[in-house]
Design an enzyme around this catalytic site. Structure first.
Site, PDB file in Angstrom:
ATOM      1  N   ARG A 259     -12.789  -8.325 106.196  1.00  0.00           N
ATOM      2  CA  ARG A 259     -13.972  -9.185 106.140  1.00  0.00           C
ATOM      3  C   ARG A 259     -14.038 -10.076 107.376  1.00  0.00           C
ATOM      4  NH1 ARG A 259     -12.948 -12.419 101.928  1.00  0.00           N
ATOM      5  NH2 ARG A 259     -11.459 -11.092 100.855  1.00  0.00           N
TER       6      ARG A 259
ATOM      7  N   GLY B 113     -16.206  -4.415 102.766  1.00  0.00           N
ATOM      8  CA  GLY B 113     -16.231  -5.826 102.365  1.00  0.00           C
ATOM      9  C   GLY B 113     -17.291  -6.624 103.107  1.00  0.00           C
TER      10      GLY B 113
ATOM     11  N   SER C 238      -6.724 -11.739  97.710  1.00  0.00           N
ATOM     12  CA  SER C 238      -6.677 -10.405  98.289  1.00  0.00           C
ATOM     13  C   SER C 238      -5.285 -10.132  98.835  1.00  0.00           C
ATOM     14  CB  SER C 238      -7.674 -10.296  99.438  1.00  0.00           C
ATOM     15  OG  SER C 238      -8.932 -10.775  99.030  1.00  0.00           O
TER      16      SER C 238
ATOM     17  N   CYS D  45      -2.427  -9.593  97.151  1.00  0.00           N
ATOM     18  CA  CYS D  45      -1.300 -10.183  96.423  1.00  0.00           C
ATOM     19  C   CYS D  45      -0.965  -9.414  95.149  1.00  0.00           C
ATOM     20  CB  CYS D  45      -1.566 -11.651  96.096  1.00  0.00           C
ATOM     21  SG  CYS D  45      -1.595 -12.711  97.550  1.00  0.00           S
TER      22      CYS D  45
ATOM     23  N   THR E   5      -4.405  -5.224  92.184  1.00  0.00           N
ATOM     24  CA  THR E   5      -4.646  -3.849  91.715  1.00  0.00           C
ATOM     25  C   THR E   5      -3.426  -3.314  90.975  1.00  0.00           C
ATOM     26  OG1 THR E   5      -6.209  -3.454  93.502  1.00  0.00           O
ATOM     27  CG2 THR E   5      -5.259  -1.508  92.466  1.00  0.00           C
TER      28      THR E   5
ATOM     29  N   ASN F  50      -4.745  -3.385 105.933  1.00  0.00           N
ATOM     30  CA  ASN F  50      -5.878  -3.499 105.003  1.00  0.00           C
ATOM     31  C   ASN F  50      -6.587  -2.147 104.815  1.00  0.00           C
ATOM     32  OD1 ASN F  50      -7.561  -5.039 103.236  1.00  0.00           O
ATOM     33  ND2 ASN F  50      -9.137  -5.155 104.821  1.00  0.00           N
TER      34      ASN F  50
ATOM     35  N   ARG G 192      -7.764   1.164 102.972  1.00  0.00           N
ATOM     36  CA  ARG G 192      -8.252   1.157 101.587  1.00  0.00           C
ATOM     37  C   ARG G 192      -8.488   2.566 101.058  1.00  0.00           C
ATOM     38  NH1 ARG G 192      -9.261  -4.137  99.035  1.00  0.00           N
ATOM     39  NH2 ARG G 192      -8.668  -5.561 100.695  1.00  0.00           N
TER      40      ARG G 192
HETATM   41  C1  SPV Z   1     -10.758  -8.409  98.841  1.00  0.00           C
HETATM   42  O1  SPV Z   1     -10.449  -8.591 100.016  1.00  0.00           O
HETATM   43  O2  SPV Z   1     -10.607  -9.273  97.967  1.00  0.00           O
HETATM   44  C2  SPV Z   1     -11.308  -7.123  98.427  1.00  0.00           C
HETATM   45  C3  SPV Z   1     -11.841  -6.237  99.429  1.00  0.00           C
HETATM   46  O3  SPV Z   1     -11.379  -6.854  97.263  1.00  0.00           O
HETATM   47  S1  SPV Z   1     -13.282  -6.867 100.097  1.00  0.00           S
HETATM   48  O4  SPV Z   1     -14.370  -5.984  99.683  1.00  0.00           O
HETATM   49  O5  SPV Z   1     -13.103  -6.828 101.522  1.00  0.00           O
HETATM   50  O6  SPV Z   1     -13.517  -8.183  99.625  1.00  0.00           O
HETATM   51 MN    MN Z   2     -11.069  -8.668  96.079  1.00  0.00          MN
END
Ligand code: SPV
Ligand code: MN
Length: 658
Positions: free
Chosen positions: A106, A240, A291, A293, A296, A406, A408
């Site tokens: 992001r 993101g 994010s 941590c 998931t 990062n 994905r």
């Molecule tokens: C996060 O960074 O918390 C995510 C991916 O789940 S994002 O879509 O980049 O926010």
């Molecule tokens: Mn997230």
């Protein structure tokens, strides 16, 4: 405050499309017959004006109206390959997408809330005045999609008909973004009008990657118009930043919960998962984590996985707490994902049968690889920065990792073995009994602590900290992460905190329905707890034990030690859960290291939080009262028992377990 429909509607202003007649005229000129017929099923006038406005603004070569049919989905996938936004991998239905090397997360520095004059935003966020945003959209977005296709998608953020579900438009020149939306969200084309009517509103998202060159990235922007519930995203591709159905619309949902649905709804950065307890009962958890941590992973430890990133919560008529996942897929970090820690995810992505979009991993001979997979990595391949070989360094001599931290995977939840699709699709939501808050804390909080009251639970959420992770560009160091939701809270934190106190303290909860609130921490190190080395005291598989103990506690089946920071588990209960659930020996010494109160750290943490929140305006006094009370109680303990107080002493001090 949040005032909807205030100020100029930028999309209308810049596109010049303000009326139904103007929209119809544009559709007649710009859409072929088939797509016009598909669009004609959508009768909502405001939506038609927004779609026409986006077309006029972006000025694409063609418009594709996505009706959610298998043919339409296949078309989107085909265009993603044709336009080289994705490439086919060896495994059927697996593709790879790369974001530019400078856009691997992001872009917080270029992400803004569009505000009217005098409107406040969170101190942790950036804002741009409506007029300046309008000028940007006019100067950079007009004609940004020349020569490109434009996809118009209709999605629901949640099971259709759920109280907290909100429909949204995703309008983008990117087939990859649309493909991702198809995996992550429910297509609601056939029932869009009805859903807008029910929800009373919809979100609009407009994106174009433009030519997608590194030199355009300084001009990239992510704008969220709070008043018009519209997002604009330019010159970027990372989901993101572009698939604003996700975090863009989450931010709007947070705003709505904070200002318009106080004591009714919350919109949180939380997983949702169920744990099966004794007698086969199912207990549902919703848990916040910043994010990167382990959110998931935790979600998939449950027996009934519902969601891994976002939760819409509300208090139902019967006094229970309900949750839905606005999504139906995961956009999960693929680092340190391996057979041991993430068996369900591994099966979904390493065995045939699932649709998967990989991004920013290492690809060799059509096979994706990543760090921490437990598999052998190839010596060379293609990754987020182009050709890669073992030992390759960047211009500063720093080694380039094989896959980006990062990186994905985008995967439908139905590919995850423990996904409970039936419950996840139930518009009534799942009943949540346990709320957890976790961060990445090396030295202070024990692995589990349960708040003594809803208010103290809100304060646990407010006090989350983490080390910086790879999910945001340009952020480093240890960070405060209130509720793990701060990057997505548009308004002042005090307003959000007030809504949290009101919600969790609400009298609308029945006795059975009221959730317990707890802190979780997997990141204590040996050296911080009287041992040596930076190694972690726990393992990923311990998570099952922590969740199961909370499951038992929520049903009043285990007792606990009351302390100034909350309830701690008893050794015997944990020992038997370790043995029963993961066949692991749990020595008393480890328990003592994990659950002793390190008073100086705890007090320092309270001081740090107090000082930081004092700088913010309008923070509810209740937060400071709770910090003060806990600090006093901790110092009294220290006076009596020293700086490190073991659980046995705490138990004595509490006069027994309760
Ligand atoms: C996060 O960074 O918390 C995510 C991916 O789940 S994002 O879509 O980049 O926010
Ligand atoms: Mn997230």
């Amino acid at each position: 405050m949040l005032e909807l429909r205030k100020g100029v509607n930028i999309l209308q202003e810049v596109s010049g499309i303000r009326t139904a007649e103007q929209a119809e005229k544009l559709f007649a000129e710009r859409l072929d017959e088939a797509n016009r017929a598909k669009l004609d099923r959508i009768r909502n006038e405001e939506a038609r004006i927004a779609i026409a406005g986006a077309i006029a603004l972006v000025d694409p070569e063609s418009v594709f109206v996505h009706d959610g049919s298998p043919e339409a989905r296949a078309h989107v996938r085909r265009v993603a390959l044709e336009r080289k936004e994705e490439e086919q991998l060896k495994m059927p239905d697996h593709t790879i997408h790369f974001d530019l090397p400078e856009e691997q997360a992001r872009i917080v520095d270029r992400t803004f809330y569009i505000v009217n004059p005098d409107e406040k935003v969170s101190v942790l966020a950036k804002k741009i005045l409506r007029d300046d945003a309008l000028a940007y959209v006019r100067d950079y977005m007009k004609g940004i999609g020349k020569g490109m296709p434009l996809f118009v998608g209709f999605y629901s953020r949640g099971p259709i008909g759920a109280k907290a579900a909100i429909p949204a438009l995703e309008i983008t020149t990117s087939a990859y973004v649309t493909h991702s939306a198809d995996i992550l969200y429910r297509n609601v084309y056939a029932r869009f009008d009805e859903e807008v009517e029910r929800a009373g509103l919809f979100f609009t998202n407009v994106h174009s990657q433009g030519p997608n060159r590194p030199e355009d990235l300084p001009n990239a922007r992510v704008f969220m118009d709070r008043s018009w519930l519209t997002t604009f995203s330019t010159y970027c591709t990372y989901a993101g930043n572009t698939l604003l159905l996700k975090k863009g619309n989450h931010r709007f949902a947070v705003d709505l919960a904070t200002y318009l649905k106080v004591e009714e709804e919350l919109s949180e950065h939380m997983f949702i998962t169920g744990m099966t307890g004794p007698g086969g009962r199912k207990t549902f958890f919703a848990g916040a984590a910043p994010s990167g941590c382990g959110k998931t992973t935790t979600a998939m430890v449950g027996t009934d996985f519902i969601g891994d990133d976002l939760a819409q919560l509300w208090i139902a008529e019967d006094g229970t707490l309900r949750a839905i996942n606005p999504e139906q897929g995961i956009f999960g970090i693929i680092k340190d994902v391996n057979r041991e820690s993430d068996p369900y995810l591994m099966k979904a992505i390493r065995e045939p049968g699932s649709e998967v979009i990989w991004s920013n991993v290492l690809v060799a001979d059509g096979v994706p690889y990543w760090e921490g997979s437990g598999e052998e990595l190839p010596e060379r391949g293609i990754n987020f920065q182009g050709e890669w070989w073992k030992g390759k360094t960047d211009e500063n001599g720093k080694p380039i990792p094989p896959s980006h931290p990062n990186a994905r995977v985008t995967v439908p939840c139905t590919s995850i073995g423990n996904y409970n699709e039936q419950l996840a699709e139930d518009p009534a939501g799942v009943p949540v009994k346990v709320i957890t808050y976790s961060g990445r804390d090396a030295d202070t909080m024990p692995p589990i602590v349960v708040a003594r009251s809803p208010e103290e639970g809100v304060v646990i959420g407010a006090s989350i900290v983490s080390q910086a992770t790879a999910t945001e560009v340009g952020v480093t160091g240890v960070r405060r992460q209130p509720w793990a939701n701060a990057p997505f809270i548009p308004g002042p934190l005090g307003d959000y905190m007030n809504a949290q106190f009101k919600f969790f303290g609400s009298k609308k909860f029945s006795n059975e329905g009221r959730p317990i609130l707890a802190g979780l921490n997997y990141f204590l190190t040996h050296e911080a707890r009287g041992g040596s080395g930076k190694g972690l005291l726990g393992e990923k598989r311990d998570v099952r034990v922590w969740l199961s103990w909370l499951e038992r506690f929520a049903h009043g089946e285990v007792k606990a030690i009351e302390t100034p920071i909350g309830f701690l588990p008893l050794y015997e209960d944990l020992r038997s859960l370790f043995a029963e659930l993961i066949d692991k020996d749990y020595p008393r010494e480890l328990y003592d290291m994990q659950f002793s109160l390190y008073i100086d750290n705890l007090v320092a943490r309270i001081d740090l939080q107090t000082e930081a929140f004092r700088k913010d305006e309008n923070i509810p006094e209740l937060l400071f009262e709770i910090y003060d009370r806990q600090k006093k109680e901790l110092l009294a303990l220290r006076e009596k028992h020293g700086a490190v107080v073991p659980p046995a002493t705490l138990l004595e001090e509490a006069g027994g377990a309760r």
